[in-house]
Write a protein that holds these residues in place. Structure first.
Motif, PDB file in Angstrom:
ATOM      1  N   SER A   4       0.710  -0.995  -0.091  1.00 28.41           N
ATOM      2  CA  SER A   4       0.066  -0.316  -0.015  1.00 28.41           C
ATOM      3  C   SER A   4       0.807   1.198  -0.130  1.00 28.41           C
ATOM      4  O   SER A   4       2.044   1.158   0.398  1.00 28.41           O
ATOM      5  N   PRO A   5       0.171   2.564  -0.437  1.00 30.82           N
ATOM      6  CA  PRO A   5       1.168   3.645  -0.413  1.00 30.82           C
ATOM      7  C   PRO A   5       1.641   3.965   0.870  1.00 30.82           C
ATOM      8  O   PRO A   5       2.700   4.466   1.056  1.00 30.82           O
ATOM      9  N   VAL A   6       0.776   3.626   1.796  1.00 32.42           N
ATOM     10  CA  VAL A   6       1.208   4.054   3.217  1.00 32.42           C
ATOM     11  C   VAL A   6       2.666   3.456   3.686  1.00 32.42           C
ATOM     12  O   VAL A   6       3.444   3.906   4.227  1.00 32.42           O
ATOM     13  N   VAL A   7       2.534   2.081   3.452  1.00 28.33           N
ATOM     14  CA  VAL A   7       3.543   1.174   3.817  1.00 28.33           C
ATOM     15  C   VAL A   7       4.732   1.587   2.926  1.00 28.33           C
ATOM     16  O   VAL A   7       6.089   1.559   3.338  1.00 28.33           O
ATOM     17  N   ARG A   8       4.637   2.015   1.653  1.00 27.62           N
ATOM     18  CA  ARG A   8       5.601   2.168   0.717  1.00 27.62           C
ATOM     19  C   ARG A   8       6.328   3.581   1.254  1.00 27.62           C
ATOM     20  O   ARG A   8       7.730   3.773   1.274  1.00 27.62           O
ATOM     21  N   ARG A   9       5.443   4.400   1.857  1.00 30.96           N
ATOM     22  CA  ARG A   9       6.205   5.773   2.419  1.00 30.96           C
ATOM     23  C   ARG A   9       6.694   5.590   3.711  1.00 30.96           C
ATOM     24  O   ARG A   9       7.712   6.170   3.911  1.00 30.96           O
ATOM     25  N   ALA A  10       6.273   4.449   4.622  1.00 31.11           N
ATOM     26  CA  ALA A  10       6.921   4.077   5.565  1.00 31.11           C
ATOM     27  C   ALA A  10       8.257   3.581   5.198  1.00 31.11           C
ATOM     28  O   ALA A  10       9.311   3.833   5.933  1.00 31.11           O
ATOM     29  N   MET A  11       8.441   2.382   4.439  1.00 28.53           N
ATOM     30  CA  MET A  11       9.672   2.168   3.984  1.00 28.53           C
ATOM     31  C   MET A  11      10.936   3.046   3.509  1.00 28.53           C
ATOM     32  O   MET A  11      11.872   3.003   3.963  1.00 28.53           O
ATOM     33  N   GLN A  12      10.179   3.926   2.655  1.00 24.27           N
ATOM     34  CA  GLN A  12      11.077   4.911   2.098  1.00 24.27           C
ATOM     35  C   GLN A  12      11.739   5.874   3.430  1.00 24.27           C
ATOM     36  O   GLN A  12      12.717   6.322   3.338  1.00 24.27           O
ATOM     37  N   LEU A  52      -0.508  -2.228   9.458  1.00 25.49           N
ATOM     38  CA  LEU A  52      -0.105  -2.521   7.803  1.00 25.49           C
ATOM     39  C   LEU A  52       1.166  -3.203   7.610  1.00 25.49           C
ATOM     40  O   LEU A  52       1.329  -3.955   6.635  1.00 25.49           O
ATOM     41  N   LEU A  53       2.167  -2.684   8.463  1.00 24.75           N
ATOM     42  CA  LEU A  53       3.466  -3.408   8.404  1.00 24.75           C
ATOM     43  C   LEU A  53       3.576  -4.998   8.500  1.00 24.75           C
ATOM     44  O   LEU A  53       3.987  -5.835   7.931  1.00 24.75           O
ATOM     45  N   ARG A  54       2.760  -5.418   9.788  1.00 27.42           N
ATOM     46  CA  ARG A  54       2.483  -6.599   9.964  1.00 27.42           C
ATOM     47  C   ARG A  54       1.766  -7.428   8.787  1.00 27.42           C
ATOM     48  O   ARG A  54       2.280  -8.613   8.417  1.00 27.42           O
ATOM     49  N   GLN A  60       6.370  -7.881   9.172  1.00 29.42           N
ATOM     50  CA  GLN A  60       7.593  -7.555  10.310  1.00 29.42           C
ATOM     51  C   GLN A  60       6.991  -6.241  11.009  1.00 29.42           C
ATOM     52  O   GLN A  60       5.892  -5.705  10.482  1.00 29.42           O
ATOM     53  N   THR A  61       7.279  -6.142  12.172  1.00 27.14           N
ATOM     54  CA  THR A  61       7.164  -4.990  13.164  1.00 27.14           C
ATOM     55  C   THR A  61       8.035  -3.675  12.396  1.00 27.14           C
ATOM     56  O   THR A  61       8.930  -4.128  11.848  1.00 27.14           O
ATOM     57  N   PHE A  62       7.586  -2.758  12.967  1.00 26.84           N
ATOM     58  CA  PHE A  62       8.415  -1.343  12.649  1.00 26.84           C
ATOM     59  C   PHE A  62       9.914  -1.633  13.088  1.00 26.84           C
ATOM     60  O   PHE A  62      10.938  -1.419  12.370  1.00 26.84           O
ATOM     61  N   SER A  63      10.164  -2.110  14.306  1.00 25.01           N
ATOM     62  CA  SER A  63      11.346  -2.389  14.903  1.00 25.01           C
ATOM     63  C   SER A  63      12.275  -3.328  14.093  1.00 25.01           C
ATOM     64  O   SER A  63      13.377  -3.185  13.974  1.00 25.01           O
ATOM     65  N   GLU A  64      11.667  -4.660  13.471  1.00 27.09           N
ATOM     66  CA  GLU A  64      12.174  -5.441  12.737  1.00 27.09           C
ATOM     67  C   GLU A  64      12.509  -5.046  11.532  1.00 27.09           C
ATOM     68  O   GLU A  64      13.675  -5.408  11.030  1.00 27.09           O
TER      69      GLU A  64
END
Length: 533
Positions: free
Chosen positions: A420-428, A457-459, A464-468
């Protein structure tokens, strides 16, 4: 005494600047830092600093907006712009709104001290706040070399100069002389024979690149690119290259110097491919592709080859057809379509040797990769390395290699489109800020999404969690740092976002199953004794 305010959103940059400036100037008082544009405007209004170090890219208000706001409000101090960008509008806008100097990140300690010192001299002599046209022209002249270099590196990355870019270059009075590319590669078998571990190819190639960058002595402007995909490039430009006699002399001298410099650094002989000289910047990309093809004309007896213009029209036709391929189409159909194009290219009568076949495939893959490249950083994972092509014994094996690589590249794209766009932005965001003291709350605030929603969304999408995920990104960069430099544990911790070196070591041991020293020893390629724990 003078007061100085640092406006920079990167913690490591702020700490480095404070250390350099505080150590070099006893007559400067360092004010509390600003970390975003709004805070910068507020602190300038509160403290009225004599000097402001202002980053271009900051949250809420960018550097140009801050600069414009401050000058419109009558702020008279010296403003030094901090930027890692080569976007020419930034330079022009900053000058028009009253910037006094520029520092291009990453910059050397000496340059930082010199630039701040020059601002102090202007303050002490005249306290004159308005730049003259002559000063503006002087700053632009100093920026020219940087802009030329960044433009050439963009061409290596496949970004053709746009009409807007060419117009801006012309407005700034920047022109390019006739130039050509050479590409340099180290073969794995040569590394093995020289007792240099092939799995350290990148670090050995970096040693070769540094030797070439520091040792080339040629009449003209040279730009040496970073290591990419198992090679690095050298661009040389000179008005004399319009003479074919001079071009052939310079090509011969360039190959000789590169060979001697690499032999001096690593005791082995590089492979060198040279493209044709082009008289216009719009054609420089063609010279780069020609250098890639020429690389595969080398042999055991001849380590350097110069491009001969076979297949130019056929390559152009292939590139045009690749550009029309549907990036969202069926993977199997796309692979078959690409294989048919490559087969037609390699089946022409002029593909006389396996070396020419490999060279054509290398150029063909550059067009494919550019067309299907994922939006996120892949660290060269899907590039075809020179040694992979060199190990392909015939055209069938070359085609199979391209099919396999394209399949992996398309799979990466499919995985990306499922995110999703939100996860892609989080990854970036994580990939850009992994070196910061990053938290889920800080990232959610930057993205404008609640922490609970991002975690969900990450899970769901990455497992994965944010920390992972943050840990995975940091450990990937740890291996890169250990391969490319000799950093202390404290330096590694700081570069990866950890304040406590001991805690960092525990994190690495738990995540990797090995200590930092053990990982470093595994990556060493010079045959020296293992480092003590």
């Amino acid at each position: 005494m003078y007061s100085l305010l640092i406006a920079e959103d990167e913690p490591l940059e702020r700490r480095a600047l404070r250390k350099i400036i505080g150590g070099a100037f006893s007559d400067i008082v360092l004010l509390p830092d600003a970390t975003n544009g709004r805070e910068t405007v507020a602190r300038v209004g509160r403290f009225d600093p004599d000097l402001l170090l202002l980053d271009i890219q900051m949250p809420y208000l960018n550097g140009i907006e801050v600069l414009k706001t401050l000058r419109a409000g009558g702020y008279p101090g010296e403003i030094i712009i901090l930027t890692a960008h080569d976007q020419f509008d930034y330079v022009k806008d900053a000058l028009n709104y009253g910037a006094n100097a520029f520092l291009l990140k990453p910059e050397t300690k000496d340059k930082i001290v010199r630039t701040v010192g020059e601002s102090l001299e202007r303050l002490s002599c005249t306290r004159q706040r308005q730049m003259t046209q002559q000063q503006k022209e002087s700053i632009l002249a100093g920026m020219a070399d940087y802009i030329v270099r960044e433009t050439i590196l963009r061409i290596v990355d496949g970004d053709e100069p746009t009409p807007e870019m060419l117009r801006q270059l012309a407005e700034m009075g920047i022109s390019f002389s006739t130039g050509f590319f050479a590409i340099v590669e180290l073969r794995w078998r040569d590394l093995e024979q020289a007792a240099l571990a092939p799995d350290r190819q990148r670090s050995n190639l970096e040693k070769a690149r540094q030797a070439v960058k520091g040792g080339l002595r040629l009449d003209g402007m040279t730009v040496v690119s970073p290591v990419r995909g198992g090679t690095f490039s050298v661009f040389l430009a000179s008005s004399k290259l319009r003479s074919m006699i001079w071009y052939r002399y310079v090509v011969s001298e360039l190959a000789k110097q590169i060979t001697e410099l690499v032999r001096g650094a690593l005791l082995l002989t590089p492979r060198i491919g040279v493209g044709g000289a082009k008289t216009e910047i719009g054609h420089f990309r063609q010279s780069y592709l020609e250098s890639v093809q020429a690389l595969y004309q080398t042999s055991e007896e001849k380590n350097a080859a110069v491009h001969e213009p076979h297949y130019l029209k056929a390559l152009d036709d292939c590139a045009a057809q690749i550009g029309r391929m549907d990036t969202a189409g069926d993977a199997g159909q796309l692979i078959r379509q690409a294989d048919e194009l490559l087969s037609g290219l390699l089946d022409q009568p002029a593909a006389r040797t396996i070396e020419e076949t490999r060279g054509l495939a290398a150029v063909f893959w550059i067009s494919l990769y550019k067309h299907f490249e994922p939006d996120y950083e892949t660290n060269g994972r899907y590039e075809i390395r020179a040694d992979e092509l060199s190990d392909a014994p015939d055209a069938g094996a070359v085609r199979a290699l391209v099919r396999d690589k394209l399949g992996a590249l398309l799979a990466a794209r499919r995985k990306q489109t499922a995110i999703s766009p939100v996860v892609r932005r989080a990854m970036q965001h994580i990939q850009r800020h992994y070196a910061d003291d990053l938290s889920l709350d800080a990232m959610s605030q930057a993205l404008g999404v609640t922490p609970a929603y991002i975690s969900f969304l990450l899970r769901r999408e990455l497992g994965q969690t944010f920390s992972e995920y943050l840990l995975d990104v940091r450990m990937g960069h740890l291996r890169t740092l250990l391969q490319e430099g000799d950093y202390s544990v404290s330096e590694l911790a700081g570069r990866l976002g950890y304040k406590d070196a001991a805690y960092f070591c525990r994190v690495v041991k738990k995540a990797m199953g090995k200590t930092v020293g053990q990982i470093k020893n595994e990556l060493r390629a010079d045959g020296s004794p293992p480092e003590p724990e």
